[in-house]
Design a protein around this motif. Structure first.
Motif, PDB file in Angstrom:
ATOM      1  N   THR A   1       3.082   4.532   9.576  1.00 11.93           N
ATOM      2  CA  THR A   1       2.489   3.292   9.069  1.00 11.93           C
ATOM      3  C   THR A   1       2.997   2.066   9.814  1.00 11.93           C
ATOM      4  O   THR A   1       2.270   1.079   9.946  1.00 11.93           O
ATOM      5  N   SER A   2       4.238   2.116  10.291  1.00 10.82           N
ATOM      6  CA  SER A   2       4.778   0.947  10.986  1.00 10.82           C
ATOM      7  C   SER A   2       4.025   0.648  12.274  1.00 10.82           C
ATOM      8  O   SER A   2       4.004  -0.493  12.742  1.00 10.82           O
ATOM      9  N   ASP A   3       3.373   1.658  12.846  1.00 11.13           N
ATOM     10  CA  ASP A   3       2.561   1.427  14.044  1.00 11.13           C
ATOM     11  C   ASP A   3       1.418   0.456  13.762  1.00 11.13           C
ATOM     12  O   ASP A   3       0.925  -0.207  14.674  1.00 11.13           O
ATOM     13  N   ARG A   4       0.971   0.393  12.514  1.00 12.37           N
ATOM     14  CA  ARG A   4      -0.116  -0.500  12.119  1.00 12.37           C
ATOM     15  C   ARG A   4       0.385  -1.699  11.324  1.00 12.37           C
ATOM     16  O   ARG A   4      -0.395  -2.398  10.681  1.00 12.37           O
ATOM     17  N   GLY A   5       1.688  -1.918  11.343  1.00  8.32           N
ATOM     18  CA  GLY A   5       2.228  -3.089  10.660  1.00  8.32           C
ATOM     19  C   GLY A   5       2.323  -2.961   9.155  1.00  8.32           C
ATOM     20  O   GLY A   5       2.438  -3.963   8.449  1.00  8.32           O
ATOM     21  N   VAL A   6       2.274  -1.735   8.627  1.00  4.47           N
ATOM     22  CA  VAL A   6       2.385  -1.507   7.185  1.00  4.47           C
ATOM     23  C   VAL A   6       3.757  -0.899   6.918  1.00  4.47           C
ATOM     24  O   VAL A   6       4.074   0.167   7.440  1.00  4.47           O
ATOM     25  N   THR A   7       4.574  -1.582   6.136  1.00  9.16           N
ATOM     26  CA  THR A   7       5.921  -1.106   5.849  1.00  9.16           C
ATOM     27  C   THR A   7       6.079  -0.836   4.357  1.00  9.16           C
ATOM     28  O   THR A   7       5.422  -1.442   3.518  1.00  9.16           O
ATOM     29  N   ARG A   8       6.953   0.080   4.044  1.00  6.67           N
ATOM     30  CA  ARG A   8       7.190   0.472   2.655  1.00  6.67           C
ATOM     31  C   ARG A   8       7.831  -0.683   1.875  1.00  6.67           C
ATOM     32  O   ARG A   8       8.788  -1.311   2.354  1.00  6.67           O
TER      33      ARG A   8
ATOM     34  N   VAL B   1     -13.121  -9.528   2.978  1.00  5.62           N
ATOM     35  CA  VAL B   1     -12.663  -8.959   1.708  1.00  5.62           C
ATOM     36  C   VAL B   1     -11.471  -8.030   1.917  1.00  5.62           C
ATOM     37  O   VAL B   1     -10.503  -8.043   1.146  1.00  5.62           O
ATOM     38  N   ALA B   2     -11.515  -7.219   2.979  1.00  6.76           N
ATOM     39  CA  ALA B   2     -10.422  -6.283   3.243  1.00  6.76           C
ATOM     40  C   ALA B   2      -9.117  -7.028   3.501  1.00  6.76           C
ATOM     41  O   ALA B   2      -8.037  -6.572   3.096  1.00  6.76           O
ATOM     42  N   ASP B   3      -9.191  -8.172   4.188  1.00  3.77           N
ATOM     43  CA  ASP B   3      -7.989  -8.962   4.435  1.00  3.77           C
ATOM     44  C   ASP B   3      -7.351  -9.423   3.136  1.00  3.77           C
ATOM     45  O   ASP B   3      -6.143  -9.274   2.920  1.00  3.77           O
ATOM     46  N   TYR B   4      -8.154  -9.990   2.247  1.00  4.10           N
ATOM     47  CA  TYR B   4      -7.601 -10.506   0.999  1.00  4.10           C
ATOM     48  C   TYR B   4      -7.043  -9.390   0.124  1.00  4.10           C
ATOM     49  O   TYR B   4      -6.016  -9.560  -0.535  1.00  4.10           O
ATOM     50  N   ARG B   5      -7.713  -8.249   0.122  1.00  4.41           N
ATOM     51  CA  ARG B   5      -7.188  -7.123  -0.651  1.00  4.41           C
ATOM     52  C   ARG B   5      -5.849  -6.671  -0.074  1.00  4.41           C
ATOM     53  O   ARG B   5      -4.905  -6.383  -0.823  1.00  4.41           O
ATOM     54  N   ARG B   6      -5.767  -6.618   1.246  1.00  4.52           N
ATOM     55  CA  ARG B   6      -4.508  -6.197   1.875  1.00  4.52           C
ATOM     56  C   ARG B   6      -3.404  -7.209   1.627  1.00  4.52           C
ATOM     57  O   ARG B   6      -2.273  -6.837   1.309  1.00  4.52           O
ATOM     58  N   TRP B   7      -3.704  -8.512   1.764  1.00  4.24           N
ATOM     59  CA  TRP B   7      -2.683  -9.531   1.526  1.00  4.24           C
ATOM     60  C   TRP B   7      -2.169  -9.479   0.097  1.00  4.24           C
ATOM     61  O   TRP B   7      -0.978  -9.643  -0.151  1.00  4.24           O
ATOM     62  N   ALA B   8      -3.067  -9.227  -0.853  1.00  2.00           N
ATOM     63  CA  ALA B   8      -2.639  -9.172  -2.263  1.00  2.00           C
ATOM     64  C   ALA B   8      -1.745  -7.973  -2.514  1.00  2.00           C
ATOM     65  O   ALA B   8      -0.706  -8.080  -3.174  1.00  2.00           O
ATOM     66  N   THR B   9      -2.115  -6.802  -1.995  1.00  2.00           N
ATOM     67  CA  THR B   9      -1.352  -5.592  -2.275  1.00  2.00           C
ATOM     68  C   THR B   9      -0.070  -5.506  -1.458  1.00  2.00           C
ATOM     69  O   THR B   9       0.772  -4.639  -1.721  1.00  2.00           O
ATOM     70  N   GLU B  10       0.108  -6.390  -0.476  1.00  2.00           N
ATOM     71  CA  GLU B  10       1.369  -6.443   0.255  1.00  2.00           C
ATOM     72  C   GLU B  10       2.497  -6.952  -0.631  1.00  2.00           C
ATOM     73  O   GLU B  10       3.664  -6.632  -0.409  1.00  2.00           O
ATOM     74  N   ALA B  11       2.187  -7.766  -1.621  1.00  2.35           N
ATOM     75  CA  ALA B  11       3.213  -8.356  -2.472  1.00  2.35           C
ATOM     76  C   ALA B  11       3.867  -7.286  -3.341  1.00  2.35           C
ATOM     77  O   ALA B  11       3.193  -6.406  -3.881  1.00  2.35           O
TER      78      ALA B  11
ATOM     79  N   ARG C   1      -2.175   2.190   1.010  1.00  2.00           N
ATOM     80  CA  ARG C   1      -2.252   0.899   1.713  1.00  2.00           C
ATOM     81  C   ARG C   1      -2.486   1.089   3.209  1.00  2.00           C
ATOM     82  O   ARG C   1      -3.238   0.338   3.838  1.00  2.00           O
ATOM     83  N   PHE C   2      -1.846   2.122   3.775  1.00  4.88           N
ATOM     84  CA  PHE C   2      -2.011   2.388   5.204  1.00  4.88           C
ATOM     85  C   PHE C   2      -3.449   2.790   5.529  1.00  4.88           C
ATOM     86  O   PHE C   2      -4.073   2.242   6.446  1.00  4.88           O
ATOM     87  N   LEU C   3      -3.988   3.743   4.765  1.00  6.57           N
ATOM     88  CA  LEU C   3      -5.359   4.199   5.020  1.00  6.57           C
ATOM     89  C   LEU C   3      -6.363   3.080   4.754  1.00  6.57           C
ATOM     90  O   LEU C   3      -7.403   2.988   5.421  1.00  6.57           O
ATOM     91  N   GLN C   4      -6.059   2.234   3.784  1.00  8.14           N
ATOM     92  CA  GLN C   4      -6.937   1.103   3.510  1.00  8.14           C
ATOM     93  C   GLN C   4      -7.005   0.162   4.711  1.00  8.14           C
ATOM     94  O   GLN C   4      -8.084  -0.305   5.085  1.00  8.14           O
ATOM     95  N   LYS C   5      -5.862  -0.082   5.339  1.00  7.65           N
ATOM     96  CA  LYS C   5      -5.860  -0.974   6.495  1.00  7.65           C
ATOM     97  C   LYS C   5      -6.576  -0.338   7.680  1.00  7.65           C
ATOM     98  O   LYS C   5      -7.301  -1.019   8.421  1.00  7.65           O
ATOM     99  N   VAL C   6      -6.385   0.962   7.869  1.00  6.41           N
ATOM    100  CA  VAL C   6      -7.008   1.638   9.005  1.00  6.41           C
ATOM    101  C   VAL C   6      -8.515   1.754   8.824  1.00  6.41           C
ATOM    102  O   VAL C   6      -9.296   1.528   9.760  1.00  6.41           O
ATOM    103  N   ARG C   7      -8.948   2.099   7.608  1.00  2.00           N
ATOM    104  CA  ARG C   7     -10.365   2.365   7.355  1.00  2.00           C
ATOM    105  C   ARG C   7     -11.159   1.106   7.027  1.00  2.00           C
ATOM    106  O   ARG C   7     -12.388   1.108   7.157  1.00  2.00           O
ATOM    107  N   GLU C   8     -10.468   0.067   6.559  1.00  3.62           N
ATOM    108  CA  GLU C   8     -11.147  -1.180   6.218  1.00  3.62           C
ATOM    109  C   GLU C   8     -10.459  -2.325   6.954  1.00  3.62           C
ATOM    110  O   GLU C   8      -9.752  -3.136   6.353  1.00  3.62           O
ATOM    111  N   PRO C   9     -10.618  -2.400   8.256  1.00  6.85           N
ATOM    112  CA  PRO C   9      -9.883  -3.408   9.040  1.00  6.85           C
ATOM    113  C   PRO C   9     -10.263  -4.826   8.659  1.00  6.85           C
ATOM    114  O   PRO C   9     -11.424  -5.119   8.376  1.00  6.85           O
ATOM    115  N   GLY C  10      -9.263  -5.692   8.614  1.00  7.98           N
ATOM    116  CA  GLY C  10      -9.506  -7.097   8.315  1.00  7.98           C
ATOM    117  C   GLY C  10     -10.038  -7.845   9.529  1.00  7.98           C
ATOM    118  O   GLY C  10      -9.688  -7.537  10.671  1.00  7.98           O
ATOM    119  N   THR C  11     -10.902  -8.827   9.258  1.00 10.29           N
ATOM    120  CA  THR C  11     -11.452  -9.629  10.347  1.00 10.29           C
ATOM    121  C   THR C  11     -11.551 -11.083   9.899  1.00 10.29           C
ATOM    122  O   THR C  11     -12.516 -11.473   9.256  1.00 10.29           O
TER     123      THR C  11
END
Length: 345
Positions: free
Chosen positions: A69-76, A187-197, A173-183
């Protein structure tokens, strides 16, 4: 991939390469020489198969999942401490102000005063990280003497403490970022930013909810329950740091819709009604967590299946969910929570 490479298959393939003029029967010199090598090769294939699984996001785990996951910037997400409300009084039963940084204990857990909320009320942080700090309530005892303090109590959970993020949560979270890339703020960006917290279990994004340039983010905690005000504030602050310029973002908690269940059950021998009700509530809680933000209704049939599948239940009659015998509709910002459960015999 390597599952077909069993000991028997490998040994047969090795024996087939030996000329038929030699004795290859079990117990022969040839057989006894090849059998240990075949066993080691079979074990190697098993380990290779496990290594192959560690290379993919859907099947890897532990530190290997962290590396993937760290390869895509997603950390535990690390474990975090609970933030709780503490209430303090003096000998005249009046609100009493205590020093910032003073420490108190409650049921073998220690808490430190972090900030003043109002007269006699403070935000306390549990010194132990994780969910353990969420479940204690009651009398607070000062670790160091505080002159004038008569009594103190640990009350509300302001921000739930969280254990270290599990493999399953991190994988989602990792699969969400890979399969729904933010641009650039989709919507995918905001979902990812929220679930990062830390503390957020899921999020729903409503674009253009109040006109052009507006975005509403609805969140729940890791138990898929309505979020606390502190968690909402943390998510709003995080999104404010990363959102595109010009977007007006509103972060709110989901609204909890109580799901009330009533039924008459036939108990199996050796089970009490309380035992059955407690088991059913656990199953119901797990199902409602799955439903939150995933379905637009709570299934009447599914609850019936949970009830008949509860240990100690032989049969049931008169099942109602929120007073009816149909599905319970969920509005866009609602999540189901366990309400009153009344089982009779």
């Amino acid at each position: 991939m390597y599952e077909s490479q069993s000991y028997d298959v490998i040994l047969k393939r090795m024996l087939d390469r030996v000329p038929i003029t030699l004795d290859k029967r079990e117990g022969s010199v040839v057989y006894d020489a090849l059998a240990p090598a075949a066993a080691e090769l079979a074990q190697m294939y098993i380990e290779l198969d496990g290594t192959l699984r560690l290379g993919f996001g859907e099947t890897t785990s532990g530190v290997y999942l962290d590396r993937r996951t760290s390869d895509r910037g997603v950390t535990r997400k690390p474990a975090s401490p609970a933030l709780r409300k503490g209430m303090f009084w003096n000998g005249g039963n009046q609100p009493f102000d205590v020093p910032i940084g003073s420490r108190y204990s409650c049921e073998q857990l220690n808490f430190v005063v972090k900030a003043r909320l109002t007269a006699g009320q403070y935000e306390l942080e549990c010194e132990a990280v994780g969910e353990s700090g969420n479940s204690v309530f009651g009398v607070l005892l000062p670790i160091d003497y505080v002159a004038g303090l008569a009594c103190a109590e640990l009350t509300d959970v302001l921000l739930p403490g969280e254990d270290t993020e599990s493999d399953d949560q991190l994988r989602i979270r990792f699969l969400q970022k890979v399969r729904e890339p933010g641009t650039s703020g989709n919507v995918a960006d905001y979902r990812r930013w929220a679930t990062e917290a830390v503390g957020v279990g899921a999020a729903k994004v409503v674009p253009l909810w109040d006109g052009p340039g507006t975005v509403k983010v609805v969140i729940v905690d890791t138990e898929r329950q309505p979020a606390t005000p502190s968690l909402v504030s943390d998510v709003a602050a995080h999104i404010e740091e990363v959102r595109p310029i010009g977007a007006a973002v509103t972060v709110v908690s989901a609204i909890g819709l109580a799901v009330e269940v009533a039924a008459t059950v036939t108990l199996a021998s050796g089970y009490s009604l309380q035992m059955v009700q407690d088991s059913f509530i656990q199953l119901l809680e797990a199902y409602l967590r799955e439903t939150a933000f995933e379905l637009t209704y709570v299934s009447y049939a599914r609850i019936g299946t949970l009830l008949i599948g509860t240990s100690g239940v032989l049969d049931y009659t008169g099942l109602t969910v929120n007073g009816s015998t149909g599905n319970v509709a969920l509005q866009s910002e609602e999540v189901p929570v366990v309400g009153a459960v009344n089982l009779g015999v």
